[in-house]
Design a protein around this motif. Structure first.
Motif, PDB file in Angstrom:
ATOM      1  N   SER A  95      13.527  24.546  22.116  1.00 54.03           N
ATOM      2  CA  SER A  95      13.884  23.223  22.619  1.00 54.03           C
ATOM      3  C   SER A  95      14.536  23.402  23.977  1.00 54.03           C
ATOM      4  O   SER A  95      15.423  24.241  24.138  1.00 54.03           O
ATOM      5  CB  SER A  95      14.850  22.529  21.664  1.00 54.03           C
ATOM      6  OG  SER A  95      14.215  22.274  20.448  1.00 54.03           O
ATOM      7  N   VAL A  96      14.070  22.652  24.945  1.00 51.86           N
ATOM      8  CA  VAL A  96      14.628  22.713  26.294  1.00 51.86           C
ATOM      9  C   VAL A  96      14.814  21.296  26.814  1.00 51.86           C
ATOM     10  O   VAL A  96      14.207  20.350  26.318  1.00 51.86           O
ATOM     11  CB  VAL A  96      13.727  23.505  27.270  1.00 51.86           C
ATOM     12  CG1 VAL A  96      13.664  24.965  26.879  1.00 51.86           C
ATOM     13  CG2 VAL A  96      12.345  22.925  27.349  1.00 51.86           C
ATOM     14  N   ARG A  97      15.672  21.171  27.801  1.00 54.05           N
ATOM     15  CA  ARG A  97      15.862  19.884  28.461  1.00 54.05           C
ATOM     16  C   ARG A  97      15.239  19.986  29.844  1.00 54.05           C
ATOM     17  O   ARG A  97      15.608  20.842  30.636  1.00 54.05           O
ATOM     18  CB  ARG A  97      17.336  19.538  28.552  1.00 54.05           C
ATOM     19  CG  ARG A  97      17.950  19.239  27.190  1.00 54.05           C
ATOM     20  CD  ARG A  97      19.330  18.663  27.284  1.00 54.05           C
ATOM     21  NE  ARG A  97      19.413  17.233  27.474  1.00 54.05           N
ATOM     22  CZ  ARG A  97      19.030  16.299  26.620  1.00 54.05           C
ATOM     23  NH1 ARG A  97      18.457  16.638  25.515  1.00 54.05           N
ATOM     24  NH2 ARG A  97      19.194  15.021  26.877  1.00 54.05           N
ATOM     25  N   ASN A 149      14.960  17.941  33.063  1.00 52.69           N
ATOM     26  CA  ASN A 149      15.487  16.797  33.811  1.00 52.69           C
ATOM     27  C   ASN A 149      16.062  15.742  32.881  1.00 52.69           C
ATOM     28  O   ASN A 149      15.821  14.554  33.040  1.00 52.69           O
ATOM     29  CB  ASN A 149      14.408  16.234  34.726  1.00 52.69           C
ATOM     30  CG  ASN A 149      13.929  17.276  35.703  1.00 52.69           C
ATOM     31  OD1 ASN A 149      14.728  17.864  36.420  1.00 52.69           O
ATOM     32  ND2 ASN A 149      12.639  17.537  35.717  1.00 52.69           N
ATOM     33  N   GLY A 150      16.814  16.194  31.893  1.00 50.26           N
ATOM     34  CA  GLY A 150      17.505  15.285  30.979  1.00 50.26           C
ATOM     35  C   GLY A 150      16.730  14.901  29.736  1.00 50.26           C
ATOM     36  O   GLY A 150      17.285  14.276  28.835  1.00 50.26           O
ATOM     37  N   PHE A 151      15.466  15.247  29.643  1.00 57.30           N
ATOM     38  CA  PHE A 151      14.663  14.892  28.480  1.00 57.30           C
ATOM     39  C   PHE A 151      14.458  16.114  27.598  1.00 57.30           C
ATOM     40  O   PHE A 151      14.042  17.176  28.078  1.00 57.30           O
ATOM     41  CB  PHE A 151      13.290  14.344  28.906  1.00 57.30           C
ATOM     42  CG  PHE A 151      13.382  13.026  29.616  1.00 57.30           C
ATOM     43  CD1 PHE A 151      13.486  11.839  28.901  1.00 57.30           C
ATOM     44  CD2 PHE A 151      13.372  12.972  31.005  1.00 57.30           C
ATOM     45  CE1 PHE A 151      13.574  10.628  29.559  1.00 57.30           C
ATOM     46  CE2 PHE A 151      13.464  11.761  31.667  1.00 57.30           C
ATOM     47  CZ  PHE A 151      13.570  10.579  30.937  1.00 57.30           C
ATOM     48  N   ALA A 152      14.722  15.966  26.310  1.00 61.64           N
ATOM     49  CA  ALA A 152      14.539  17.061  25.361  1.00 61.64           C
ATOM     50  C   ALA A 152      13.057  17.194  25.020  1.00 61.64           C
ATOM     51  O   ALA A 152      12.367  16.197  24.794  1.00 61.64           O
ATOM     52  CB  ALA A 152      15.344  16.801  24.099  1.00 61.64           C
ATOM     53  N   THR A 153      12.583  18.415  25.013  1.00 61.05           N
ATOM     54  CA  THR A 153      11.195  18.689  24.654  1.00 61.05           C
ATOM     55  C   THR A 153      11.131  20.077  24.036  1.00 61.05           C
ATOM     56  O   THR A 153      12.100  20.824  24.053  1.00 61.05           O
ATOM     57  CB  THR A 153      10.262  18.582  25.878  1.00 61.05           C
ATOM     58  OG1 THR A 153       8.906  18.636  25.441  1.00 61.05           O
ATOM     59  CG2 THR A 153      10.528  19.669  26.893  1.00 61.05           C
ATOM     60  N   CYS A 154       9.985  20.410  23.503  1.00 63.62           N
ATOM     61  CA  CYS A 154       9.769  21.722  22.917  1.00 63.62           C
ATOM     62  C   CYS A 154       8.695  22.439  23.735  1.00 63.62           C
ATOM     63  O   CYS A 154       7.680  21.849  24.076  1.00 63.62           O
ATOM     64  CB  CYS A 154       9.331  21.575  21.463  1.00 63.62           C
ATOM     65  SG  CYS A 154       9.195  23.142  20.611  1.00 63.62           S
ATOM     66  N   SER A 172      16.729  26.518  31.379  1.00 58.71           N
ATOM     67  CA  SER A 172      16.446  25.081  31.438  1.00 58.71           C
ATOM     68  C   SER A 172      16.462  24.557  32.867  1.00 58.71           C
ATOM     69  O   SER A 172      15.645  23.707  33.227  1.00 58.71           O
ATOM     70  CB  SER A 172      17.451  24.295  30.583  1.00 58.71           C
ATOM     71  OG  SER A 172      17.183  24.483  29.218  1.00 58.71           O
ATOM     72  N   SER A 190      13.363  22.841  34.609  1.00 55.60           N
ATOM     73  CA  SER A 190      13.542  21.497  35.171  1.00 55.60           C
ATOM     74  C   SER A 190      13.092  21.453  36.621  1.00 55.60           C
ATOM     75  O   SER A 190      12.458  20.488  37.064  1.00 55.60           O
ATOM     76  CB  SER A 190      15.007  21.054  35.068  1.00 55.60           C
ATOM     77  OG  SER A 190      15.336  20.768  33.740  1.00 55.60           O
TER      78      SER A 190
END
Length: 81
Positions: free
Chosen positions: A10-12, A14-19, A42, A46
């Motif tokens: 799991s990474v962020r 630019n502020g959005f969490a994604t996998c 991250s 980003s």
């Protein structure tokens, strides 16, 4: 053989969490890139995400782009930049 095993993290971006799912060897390279730039993985991801959106309107295969960037970083070490 452990380096070729896919790892999801799991990474962020630019502020959005994604996998993001990458082989372990790429996560290791990303860690080296982050250390060379004195930031987190991250933050590196980003930056890549932001730049590809600004310059090209996005990319269909973000994980593929990350793999190419990792290989390019190895081919052109920071000391040669």
């Amino acid at each position: 053989m452990l380096q070729v095993q896919p790892v999801s993290r799991s990474v962020r971006l630019n502020g959005f969490a994604t996998c993001l799912r990458l082989e372990d060897v790429y996560w290791q390279i990303l860690q080296h890139i982050a250390q060379a730039n004195q930031c987190s993985v991250s933050a590196v991801l980003s930056y890549i995400d932001r730049e590809v959106h600004l310059r090209h309107g996005g990319v269909r295969n973000f994980s593929g782009l990350v793999r190419v960037i990792c290989v390019a970083w190895l081919r052109d070490p920071p000391s040669e930049r």
